[in-house]
Design a protein around this motif. Structure first.
Motif: not given
Length: 761
Positions: A543-547, A576-589
């Protein structure tokens, strides 16, 4: 009593004339048959039995000579009575003998291989004619009863024709079967089998290599006519191919013992008994048959298998002896002599290669090529000697040559050098040495080569290197490696190279450290697999990579479709998981088209939970990211309006959500305030949501909360507040005007609207 009617004299005369005519016709037919028989027998017997190299026509010719003598005696006047039985017998014998002429002509005039191709049908034809002649001669037994001597001769000859039982030899039958198999396009395949067929053929013909070549040429002459069958043509083509291959492998052999003056630095040709008769290659595992002939174990097994598959008894290819036992006894003495010869030649060739490759510019390209060929042969034919190549320093010399003389070598020699290294790399220590010497960078450079073979051997090397897990991470970081490999993998114009490049990439995908490098060149599947199926820590890393990646729109959509659910599920995991996935989802959105995909996966409830709920372990910027992501989604109208925004089933334009947003607007960070204003703008921009949202903003004291942002010191807050006020003015115009008047902000608002700098910052 009535008397029988009597024949008139005219009737009796007519009957007599009829009998006389019939007798004359019978006599004429017998005479004609006798003349035909004599002519045909003379033609047959003009060729001596010894003129035929085949047993069936030889034996038939001997019988025909006896028949010729008998016919000569029967042709004397008065020997044979004139009767229908005699005429029938003579005509039958004449017809059979006439038919035999064409069969015997095939034996004489056709090439010997042609006869072998048809030996069973030809022999069967003669055998059938012998049986028919026996039957016809038997008809003469009664007519010759007054001639006891001739009667016995005819009877004996009939018996001998009947018992002749003409047959082909076992060797001829084996060759016939093998040739028919070739004619049916069932290729013999193995070199050992092809050699066995040639040996059987030569033995059946009693011919050496030169005579066999002549016979194949004669066969081609026989098969030039339009009556040639497809099977015959296939046999000819197959024989030419097999014989040509068999001759081409004739090696140079030593014809004398090594004397004391022999040059120690020269290689010794193999002695003839070192070569397998089937392949003409030096044997590695020589075995002896019961015929006392020695063969390479694997090759003679191929021959045995082929014989059994063909429904024939296995034979010794050299002698043709049918084997009672298939036991293979190791020829220990010969194996030892071969091993000593091999080791001595390897030592000489390695020493010569070191001298040539170590001389750098003074060696000619021809000598370099010869040295590389010798090293490759040693590595492939004697794998256990690869350590000698390594210990002699040849690996380092070849790598140095590729580094310093690449242009001078040209594509052909570069390919050969890579081919040698690919073979030697099967020795693990040699492979490690190549990696230390930097051969991988040279192989990557060759992926851009103009020669398909050069690229192929470069890929072969990289494939071997990629099996080393420790090296895989280094390979991904080599400059241009992934771009070139991905390009080759996608180039279906060269399927073999494409498959090899794909295999290298798949080996690299096994290492987690390579995932980001692979994603950069568009290979997201390793990342997505780990994101969806990996451990919690692995998913966080992915998720960090995607974000943090800069993704093209195409890749954003691909990742959203394949990994969106997994990222949303991570929003309920540890911080840590929420922060990483949220950054990734923001990037995708940030891609408009992803709004629908992420909403369908249930993103809005998860984001609103983070936005509206306070957890002691949450990082301070989580709410900011959640709000920014929601603002990206609601900025695209037409889908989110009908989707649940929280776990209670409320919509984004519902009273609960609007009031929560207004409340959060007064008590959040500057970044979050901007995002909430954008969310409200997005909701108010939707024709489906505007009316309901405006009503809830009005009922939730939203006007009073929003208007102070019109004078906010930060530009972005002011701009979004003005935009929201403008959108709401359609439904809340009076409320806005009232609030502005009562708060004495109407004049101030007018001034700010007229000041471009105020709105633009």
């Amino acid at each position: 009593m009535s008397s029988k009617p009597s024949l008139s004299s005219s009737s009796r005369s007519h009957a007599a004339m009829t009998l006389t005519t019939a007798s004359a016709a019978t006599a004429v037919a017998a005479h004609t048959a006798m003349e035909t028989l004599a002519l045909k027998l003379a033609e047959i017997c003009s060729h001596a039995a010894e003129d035929y190299p085949w047993d069936p026509p030889r034996r038939f010719t001997v019988l025909a000579q006896r028949l010729q003598l008998l016919v000569a005696q029967l042709s004397h006047p008065g020997v044979l009575p004139s009767s229908p039985a005699v005429s029938t017998a003579l005509r039958g014998i004449a017809g059979d003998v006439s038919a035999t002429v064409s069969t015997l002509s095939s034996y004489r005039s056709r090439s010997r291989i042609y006869v072998l191709i048809h030996c069973l049908p030809l022999c069967s034809s003669l055998r059938s004619l012998c049986s028919s002649l026996a039957s016809s001669l038997a008809l003469l037994d009664a007519p010759l009863s007054c001639q006891p001597d001739l009667q016995k001769r005819a009877s004996d000859l009939a018996r001998d024709f009947l018992l002749s039982d003409l047959r082909v030899t076992e060797t001829e039958e084996r060759v016939y079967s093998a040739l028919q198999r070739e004619g049916e396009a069932r290729e013999s395949g193995q070199k050992a089998v092809q050699s066995g067929i040639i040996m059987d053929l030569a033995r059946a013909l009693g011919a050496g290599p030169e005579a066999l070549a002549d016979q194949i040429k004669l066969l081609r002459s026989d098969l030039t006519g339009p009556s040639t069958s497809p099977a015959e043509r296939r046999i000819l083509v197959s024989l030419e191919k097999i014989f040509g291959s068999w001759l081409a492998t004739e090696p140079c052999v030593a014809d004398r013992s090594i004397d004391v003056d022999f040059d120690e630095n020269a290689t010794i040709p193999p002695f003839k008994n070192f070569l397998c008769p089937l392949t003409k290659v030096v044997m590695k595992d020589p075995v002896v048959l019961e015929s006392l002939q020695t063969y390479e174990r694997g090759e003679i097994k191929h021959w045995f298998d082929w014989c059994l598959e063909d429904g024939r008894d296995p034979t010794c290819p050299v002698t043709g002896q049918v084997l009672q036992s298939l036991e293979l006894k190791p020829n220990i003495g010969l194996a030892g002599a071969i091993e000593e010869w091999v080791n001595r030649n390897i030592e000489v060739q390695i020493k010569s290669a070191v001298q040539c490759l170590g001389q750098e510019t003074s060696s000619s390209l021809e000598s370099v090529e010869r040295a590389l060929d010798n090293v490759y042969r040693i590595s492939e034919e004697h794998p256990t000697s690869r350590y000698r190549v390594r210990n002699a320093g040849i690996v380092g010399l070849v790598v140095k040559m590729l580094k310093e003389q690449s242009k001078m070598l040209g594509p052909e020699l570069r390919t050969k050098a890579l081919m040698v290294m690919d073979s030697v790399a099967k020795d693990h220590e040699s492979k490690l040495m190549m990696l230390e010497e930097g051969l991988s960078r040279l192989a990557i450079r060759s992926l851009n080569g103009s020669s398909e073979k050069e690229r192929e051997y470069a890929l072969n090397l990289l494939l071997q290197f990629s099996h080393d897990r420790g090296y895989c991470a280094k390979l991904a970081s080599e400059k241009g490696a992934l771009v070139l490999l991905s390009s080759l993998a996608e180039n279906l114009q060269y399927p073999r190279l494409s498959n090899m490049a794909e295999e290298v990439l798949k080996n690299m995908e096994k290492e987690e450290d390579n995932v980001q490098h692979l994603a950069v060149v568009g290979r997201f599947q390793p990342l997505l697999n780990r994101l969806c199926e990996g451990s919690e820590d692995v998913r966080i890393n992915m998720a960090n990579i995607v974000g943090n990646m800069k993704l093209t729109n195409t890749y954003k959509e691909h990742v959203a479709r394949q990994g969106g659910r997994a990222l949303i599920a991570m929003l309920s995991s540890k911080p840590e998981g929420r922060a990483s996935s949220l950054q990734a989802l923001y990037n995708l959105s940030t891609l408009d088209d992803n709004s629908t995909i992420l909403v369908d996966f249930g993103l809005l409830p998860a984001l609103n939970n983070i936005l509206f709920m306070t957890r002691p372990d949450d990082q301070p910027d989580l709410k900011d990211l959640a709000a920014l992501t929601i603002s990206n989604i609601v900025s695209n109208t037409g889908h989110w309006e009908l989707s649940f925004a929280d776990d209670q089933g409320h919509l984004m334009q519902s009273e609960s959500v609007i009031h929560s947003l207004l409340q959060l607007l007064t008590n959040s960070s500057s970044k979050c305030q901007i995002a909430i204003l954008k969310i409200l703008c997005g909701i108010a921009s939707s024709p489906q949501a505007l009316e309901l949202a405006a009503a809830h903003i009005g009922s939730g004291n939203g006007i009073a909360i929003i208007l102070p942002f019109l004078e906010h010191p930060e530009t972005e807050q002011r701009i979004n507040a003005f935009k929201l006020a403008n959108l709401l003015s359609r439904n809340l115009g009076l409320a806005l005007a009232y609030e502005l008047r009562t708060s004495n902000k109407l004049i101030s608002l007018k001034e700010k609207l007229l000041d471009p700098q105020c709105l633009s910052g």
